[in-house]
Write an enzyme that holds these catalytic residues in place. Structure first.
Site, PDB file in Angstrom:
ATOM      1  N   HIS A 104       5.285  12.057   8.240  1.00 19.08           N
ATOM      2  CA  HIS A 104       6.660  11.776   8.698  1.00 19.08           C
ATOM      3  C   HIS A 104       7.759  12.254   7.743  1.00 19.08           C
ATOM      4  CE1 HIS A 104       6.110   8.423   6.020  1.00 19.08           C
ATOM      5  NE2 HIS A 104       5.297   7.796   6.844  1.00 19.08           N
ATOM      6  N   HIS A 127       2.270   9.079   2.233  1.00 17.00           N
ATOM      7  CA  HIS A 127       3.536   8.523   2.723  1.00 17.00           C
ATOM      8  C   HIS A 127       4.536   8.861   1.623  1.00 17.00           C
ATOM      9  CE1 HIS A 127       6.159   5.225   4.404  1.00 17.00           C
ATOM     10  NE2 HIS A 127       6.617   5.304   3.175  1.00 17.00           N
ATOM     11  N   LEU A 184      -3.604   0.899  14.598  1.00 19.09           N
ATOM     12  CA  LEU A 184      -4.200   0.407  15.836  1.00 19.09           C
ATOM     13  C   LEU A 184      -4.445  -1.096  15.834  1.00 19.09           C
ATOM     14  CD1 LEU A 184      -6.692   3.294  16.682  1.00 19.09           C
ATOM     15  CD2 LEU A 184      -4.288   3.047  17.318  1.00 19.09           C
ATOM     16  N   ASP A 243       3.169   8.114  14.666  1.00 17.00           N
ATOM     17  CA  ASP A 243       3.446   7.117  13.625  1.00 17.00           C
ATOM     18  C   ASP A 243       3.595   5.720  14.255  1.00 17.00           C
ATOM     19  OD1 ASP A 243       3.578   6.583  10.902  1.00 17.00           O
ATOM     20  OD2 ASP A 243       5.755   6.503  10.909  1.00 17.00           O
TER      21      ASP A 243
HETATM   22 ZN    ZN Z   1       4.383   5.969   6.407  1.00 19.37          ZN
END
Ligand code: ZN
Length: 424
Positions: A234, A181, A65, A307
């Site tokens: 993701h 991640h 953000l 994402d």
């Molecule tokens: Zn990532």
């Protein structure tokens, strides 16, 4: 707060398995009633829904953000504009800002910044390590008390296995997930595209798809060892999804999400070095894209997150290998997901489930449903209305969409936050 009846809509509430025509009544900012034939209560404004779909406000479990420290790329206020236009009323904010969300005061600050917008609930992730540097563990207990919904180092993978083991143990005691991640940093370092023919032809340094599967395999083993809960962000490759599927069959606390680029685009989108399509992880080969799409349908993938990674012209107007990775995703999250419904891959109910109640549960929040008595966070959309994505014309500050030029069907007509109309 004005009461209203949103009439003649297709009510869609995956949490209740509900998909039927009807009306929804909002009183004092909360859902008072919903169903067929509610009548027209006196003193209540009637908004004609025109048969459009009415679902819970979307819950986006992963976005940058821009705050603190990146306001020229995005702010909570500008992100809130993009979110409202995209039907999103709750967003989980990544902690690898400047400074990182490794202090309770910063976690509280970000929550408050969301409240100030009046349109978007911001649920901050806590930094797993100080400065998200991957070295010293942050004070997870204090961050949790301050409202951190889970722990992660954001776009940085949690590299050392020993650190990940400790993280899963500590977070497990706090009842929180570790969000990874999933990319082996030593294999990914310096890479700009997925290793293979295309990267070679374009002269780009490659990242092997195995970088993802290696990290997923390792963290599944550590989840088994510690009993902790790991969530992979993701996920983008067939091999990693196979591992997640097996871990779920085994009953481990393993969940994952993906983002629209990984089921809607493949690596050819980088074309002649289009930096807007430079993402992290990089776009994959078509076979992997198809595997991601299949995993949405069969439940291996739990949720779809935007994402959202705001980047500005200075980040992207560089040679491909040097350009910053990341794409804007808030305004396109719903419509790109709907493309999977239009192609027959997903039912509408399943698609909306992955954008509402499932991410809400993973984040430990009760939003994402149309339950009576809950705050009226609502999204009204026309699944057939056509539009075209155009970088430069998106709501909010970030314009770095990998979907520039993409024709889509599905447009948000109205978004409500606690019964107040914030878009449309
Ligand atoms: Zn990532």
């Amino acid at each position: 707060m004005s009461d209203f009846l949103l009439a003649d809509v297709r009510l869609l509430d995956p949490a209740a398995g509900l998909d039927q025509p009807g009306d929804i009544l909002v009183r004092d900012g909360r859902i008072a009633d919903l169903g067929a034939g509610l009548g027209r209560p006196e003193g209540v404004a009637v908004i004609a829904g025109g048969g459009a779909v009415l679902c819970p406000g979307l819950v986006d479990m992963r976005a940058e953000l821009g705050e603190p420290g990146g306001a020229w790329r995005e702010t909570v206020a500008s992100a809130a504009l993009a979110a409202a236009a995209g039907g999103i009323t709750t967003v989980a904010a990544l902690p690898d800002s400047q400074p990182a969300l490794d202090e309770p005061a910063l976690v509280r600050l970000l929550r408050a910044r969301g409240e100030e917008t009046g349109s978007l609930t911001v649920l901050p992730f806590g930094a797993l390590t100080r400065g998200c540097r991957g070295e010293e563990m942050a004070e997870l207990g204090l961050l949790r008390e301050a409202g951190a919904v889970a722990f992660t180092d954001g776009a940085r993978a949690i590299g050392p296995a020993r650190l990940m083991r400790l993280a899963l143990s500590y977070a497990g005691m706090l009842g929180a997930r570790i969000v990874q991640h999933p990319e082996d940093p030593s294999l990914a370092e310096g890479g700009a595209a997925t290793e293979g023919e295309l990267a070679t032809r374009l002269g780009l340094p490659g990242i092997p798809t195995a970088a993802e599967a290696i990290m997923v395999a390792r963290d599944i083993a550590l989840a088994r060892l510690t009993g902790g809960a790991v969530h992979f962000a993701h996920v983008s490759t067939a091999s990693a999804l196979t591992l997640v599927r097996r871990a779920k069959d085994e009953g481990l606390s393993v969940t994952c999400d993906t983002a629209p680029p990984y089921f809607d685009l493949n690596e050819t989108a980088i074309g002649d070095w289009r930096t807007y399509a430079k993402l992290s992880p990089p776009l994959r080969a078509e076979a992997d894209r198809q595997a991601v799409a299949a995993a949405l349908a069969d439940g291996t993938i739990d949720a779809i997150a935007s994402d959202h990674q705001p980047r500005d012209a200075d980040d992207k107007r560089l040679p491909f290998a040097q350009a910053a990775a990341g794409g804007a995703g808030l305004a396109t999250l719903l419509a790109v997901t709907l493309a999977q419904v239009q192609s027959g891959g997903l039912t509408l109910l399943r698609a909306i489930e992955m954008l509402t109640v499932v991410p809400a549960r993973l984040l430990g929040t009760s939003s994402g449903t149309l339950s009576r008595g809950t705050p009226a966070d609502l999204c009204l959309f026309d699944p057939e209305r056509a539009w075209k994505v155009s970088a430069g014309m998106l709501p909010g500050r970030a314009q770095n969409t990998p979907f520039d030029g993409r024709a889509l069907e599905g447009r948000v007509l109205g978004t409500w936050k606690s019964g107040r109309r914030v878009f449309g």
